[in-house]
Design a protein around this motif. Structure first.
Motif, PDB file in Angstrom:
ATOM      1  N   TYR A   1      17.853  49.861  37.456  1.00 35.50           N
ATOM      2  CA  TYR A   1      18.500  51.009  38.094  1.00 35.50           C
ATOM      3  C   TYR A   1      20.008  50.808  38.170  1.00 35.50           C
ATOM      4  N   LEU A   2      20.434  49.578  38.474  1.00 35.05           N
ATOM      5  CA  LEU A   2      21.862  49.277  38.550  1.00 35.05           C
ATOM      6  C   LEU A   2      22.528  49.484  37.191  1.00 35.05           C
ATOM      7  N   MET A   3      21.880  48.984  36.142  1.00 33.93           N
ATOM      8  CA  MET A   3      22.469  49.137  34.818  1.00 33.93           C
ATOM      9  C   MET A   3      22.517  50.605  34.401  1.00 33.93           C
ATOM     10  N   THR A   4      21.476  51.366  34.714  1.00 30.89           N
ATOM     11  CA  THR A   4      21.490  52.794  34.389  1.00 30.89           C
ATOM     12  C   THR A   4      22.631  53.498  35.114  1.00 30.89           C
ATOM     13  N   ALA A   5      22.866  53.115  36.365  1.00 36.34           N
ATOM     14  CA  ALA A   5      23.968  53.707  37.117  1.00 36.34           C
ATOM     15  C   ALA A   5      25.309  53.362  36.484  1.00 36.34           C
ATOM     16  N   LEU A   6      25.467  52.121  36.037  1.00 37.89           N
ATOM     17  CA  LEU A   6      26.713  51.721  35.376  1.00 37.89           C
ATOM     18  C   LEU A   6      26.915  52.496  34.081  1.00 37.89           C
ATOM     19  N   ILE A   7      25.844  52.644  33.326  1.00 40.27           N
ATOM     20  CA  ILE A   7      25.933  53.398  32.073  1.00 40.27           C
ATOM     21  C   ILE A   7      26.321  54.841  32.359  1.00 40.27           C
ATOM     22  N   ALA A   8      25.784  55.414  33.433  1.00 34.75           N
ATOM     23  CA  ALA A   8      26.138  56.791  33.796  1.00 34.75           C
ATOM     24  C   ALA A   8      27.615  56.899  34.111  1.00 34.75           C
TER      25      ALA A   8
ATOM     26  N   GLY B   1      17.353  49.703  27.817  1.00 33.38           N
ATOM     27  CA  GLY B   1      17.474  49.291  29.210  1.00 33.38           C
ATOM     28  C   GLY B   1      16.496  48.188  29.586  1.00 33.38           C
ATOM     29  N   ASN B   2      15.721  47.689  28.647  1.00 32.85           N
ATOM     30  CA  ASN B   2      14.721  46.682  28.945  1.00 32.85           C
ATOM     31  C   ASN B   2      15.021  45.375  28.216  1.00 32.85           C
ATOM     32  N   GLY B   3      14.403  44.334  28.686  1.00 30.79           N
ATOM     33  CA  GLY B   3      14.393  43.078  27.962  1.00 30.79           C
ATOM     34  C   GLY B   3      15.733  42.413  27.787  1.00 30.79           C
ATOM     35  N   GLN B   4      15.895  41.813  26.602  1.00 33.75           N
ATOM     36  CA  GLN B   4      17.054  40.969  26.356  1.00 33.75           C
ATOM     37  C   GLN B   4      18.357  41.745  26.379  1.00 33.75           C
ATOM     38  N   THR B   5      18.338  42.984  25.868  1.00 41.74           N
ATOM     39  CA  THR B   5      19.572  43.778  25.848  1.00 41.74           C
ATOM     40  C   THR B   5      20.074  44.013  27.259  1.00 41.74           C
ATOM     41  N   ARG B   6      19.155  44.392  28.152  1.00 40.93           N
ATOM     42  CA  ARG B   6      19.542  44.631  29.546  1.00 40.93           C
ATOM     43  C   ARG B   6      20.077  43.369  30.181  1.00 40.93           C
ATOM     44  N   ASP B   7      19.391  42.247  29.957  1.00 43.36           N
ATOM     45  CA  ASP B   7      19.800  40.987  30.568  1.00 43.36           C
ATOM     46  C   ASP B   7      21.181  40.559  30.055  1.00 43.36           C
ATOM     47  N   PHE B   8      21.404  40.791  28.765  1.00 46.24           N
ATOM     48  CA  PHE B   8      22.700  40.410  28.197  1.00 46.24           C
ATOM     49  C   PHE B   8      23.820  41.221  28.828  1.00 46.24           C
ATOM     50  N   LEU B   9      23.608  42.526  28.969  1.00 43.92           N
ATOM     51  CA  LEU B   9      24.654  43.379  29.535  1.00 43.92           C
ATOM     52  C   LEU B   9      24.887  43.073  31.007  1.00 43.92           C
ATOM     53  N   LEU B  10      23.815  42.763  31.732  1.00 45.30           N
ATOM     54  CA  LEU B  10      23.984  42.394  33.130  1.00 45.30           C
ATOM     55  C   LEU B  10      24.783  41.110  33.264  1.00 45.30           C
ATOM     56  N   ALA B  11      24.599  40.213  32.312  1.00 45.15           N
ATOM     57  CA  ALA B  11      25.322  38.940  32.347  1.00 45.15           C
ATOM     58  C   ALA B  11      26.744  39.062  31.817  1.00 45.15           C
TER      59      ALA B  11
ATOM     60  N   LEU C   1      31.328  46.479  28.919  1.00 46.54           N
ATOM     61  CA  LEU C   1      31.063  47.902  29.112  1.00 46.54           C
ATOM     62  C   LEU C   1      32.269  48.782  28.770  1.00 46.54           C
ATOM     63  N   PRO C   2      33.511  48.411  29.160  1.00 46.29           N
ATOM     64  CA  PRO C   2      34.646  49.255  28.748  1.00 46.29           C
ATOM     65  C   PRO C   2      34.779  49.369  27.236  1.00 46.29           C
ATOM     66  N   GLU C   3      34.490  48.278  26.513  1.00 55.38           N
ATOM     67  CA  GLU C   3      34.544  48.333  25.050  1.00 55.38           C
ATOM     68  C   GLU C   3      33.465  49.256  24.512  1.00 55.38           C
ATOM     69  N   MET C   4      32.280  49.181  25.116  1.00 50.05           N
ATOM     70  CA  MET C   4      31.202  50.076  24.708  1.00 50.05           C
ATOM     71  C   MET C   4      31.587  51.528  24.961  1.00 50.05           C
ATOM     72  N   ALA C   5      32.207  51.773  26.123  1.00 45.21           N
ATOM     73  CA  ALA C   5      32.606  53.137  26.462  1.00 45.21           C
ATOM     74  C   ALA C   5      33.622  53.663  25.465  1.00 45.21           C
ATOM     75  N   GLU C   6      34.589  52.821  25.117  1.00 43.42           N
ATOM     76  CA  GLU C   6      35.620  53.251  24.163  1.00 43.42           C
ATOM     77  C   GLU C   6      35.018  53.568  22.809  1.00 43.42           C
ATOM     78  N   ALA C   7      34.094  52.713  22.357  1.00 38.00           N
ATOM     79  CA  ALA C   7      33.441  52.948  21.068  1.00 38.00           C
ATOM     80  C   ALA C   7      32.612  54.229  21.103  1.00 38.00           C
ATOM     81  N   TYR C   8      31.929  54.441  22.207  1.00 40.53           N
ATOM     82  CA  TYR C   8      31.119  55.653  22.374  1.00 40.53           C
ATOM     83  C   TYR C   8      32.001  56.897  22.328  1.00 40.53           C
ATOM     84  N   GLN C   9      33.109  56.852  23.061  1.00 40.24           N
ATOM     85  CA  GLN C   9      34.017  57.996  23.108  1.00 40.24           C
ATOM     86  C   GLN C   9      34.642  58.273  21.743  1.00 40.24           C
ATOM     87  N   ARG C  10      34.977  57.201  21.009  1.00 42.82           N
ATOM     88  CA  ARG C  10      35.517  57.396  19.660  1.00 42.82           C
ATOM     89  C   ARG C  10      34.493  58.073  18.763  1.00 42.82           C
ATOM     90  N   GLY C  11      33.251  57.640  18.882  1.00 45.51           N
ATOM     91  CA  GLY C  11      32.206  58.249  18.069  1.00 45.51           C
ATOM     92  C   GLY C  11      32.008  59.720  18.407  1.00 45.51           C
TER      93      GLY C  11
END
Length: 228
Positions: free
Chosen positions: A4-11, A28-38, A43-53
């Motif tokens: 839930y915390l990660m979903t809120a951050l992504i939002a 939002g599950n498994g290793q990907t979620r754990d990696f992002l939480l760690a 996240l800002p880099e992901m946001a920038e890449a998303y916005q560019r796309g």
């Protein structure tokens, strides 16, 4: 709880649509979620890449048209291989501040074509934009563009002074400024700006990149060079 915390951050970073995709995609599950939480610092880099796309997707909807100028509304080399699009308003201080840098880019690159899209969003700017299109019709766009920015905030006196400095046929220019053709061109630029989700001027298309605000001329040159 962590999910839930990660979903809120992504939002927060990507908006609710991004959060929805996150939730249903399995990311939002498994290793990907754990990696992002760690590693939340990515996240800002992901946001920038998303916005560019997202910006590239919006540009793709209008790219065949937005780089085609209103006849004559071009600075630099009209046949240049590098195309920079500027959405501008004569009442915009930042647009005025960008003039010198763009002139320097033009002087330094004989292949640069600057397509200027008149987007009068400030109060009192529309008549200046209409007269600029009239100047383009008479083959005197650059002269009017520079003279108009030198006048400061658009006014009836300043617009007329800029038109006379540019050497316009005043009767013909005033008639064109009132024409349906001028109205249609301004409406077209407004539609482009809405599609691209621009929020103000100056805004730019440099090669395949969408950029908003007053940025160093070098930033625009880098985007143009990256597209060649």
């Amino acid at each position: 709880m962590k999910n839930y915390l990660m979903t809120a951050l992504i939002a927060l970073v990507f908006g609710f649509a991004g959060a929805g995709l996150w939730s249903v995609s399995g990311l939002g599950n498994g290793q990907t979620r754990d990696f992002l939480l760690a590693n939340p610092q990515i996240l800002p880099e992901m946001a920038e890449a998303y916005q560019r796309g997202e910006a590239r997707d919006r540009l793709a909807q209008v790219s065949d048209e937005v780089t085609q100028p209103f006849a004559g509304a071009v600075l630099g080399n009209p046949e240049g291989s590098k195309v920079l699009v500027k959405f501008t308003d004569y009442g915009c201080t930042y647009c005025r501040q960008s003039v010198e840098g763009i002139d320097e880019l033009i002087a330094g690159d004989p292949e640069l074509k600057v397509v200027v899209r008149e987007w009068p969003i400030f109060e009192g700017s529309e008549q200046a934009a209409r007269m600029a299109l009239a100047a383009a019709k008479q083959g005197k766009y650059s002269a009017f563009y520079h003279a108009m920015f030198e006048q400061g905030t658009p006014s009836e006196t300043g617009i007329e002074r800029a038109a006379r400095i540019a050497g316009l046929d005043m009767a013909a220019a005033q008639a064109f400024a009132r024409s349906d053709e001028a109205t249609a061109e301004l409406a077209k630029t407004m539609a482009f700006a809405r599609t691209l989700q621009f929020t103000g001027t100056p805004s730019w298309i440099a090669g395949g990149e969408v950029i908003e605000g007053l940025v160093p001329a070098e930033r625009l040159a880098e985007a143009l060079d990256a597209d060649t």
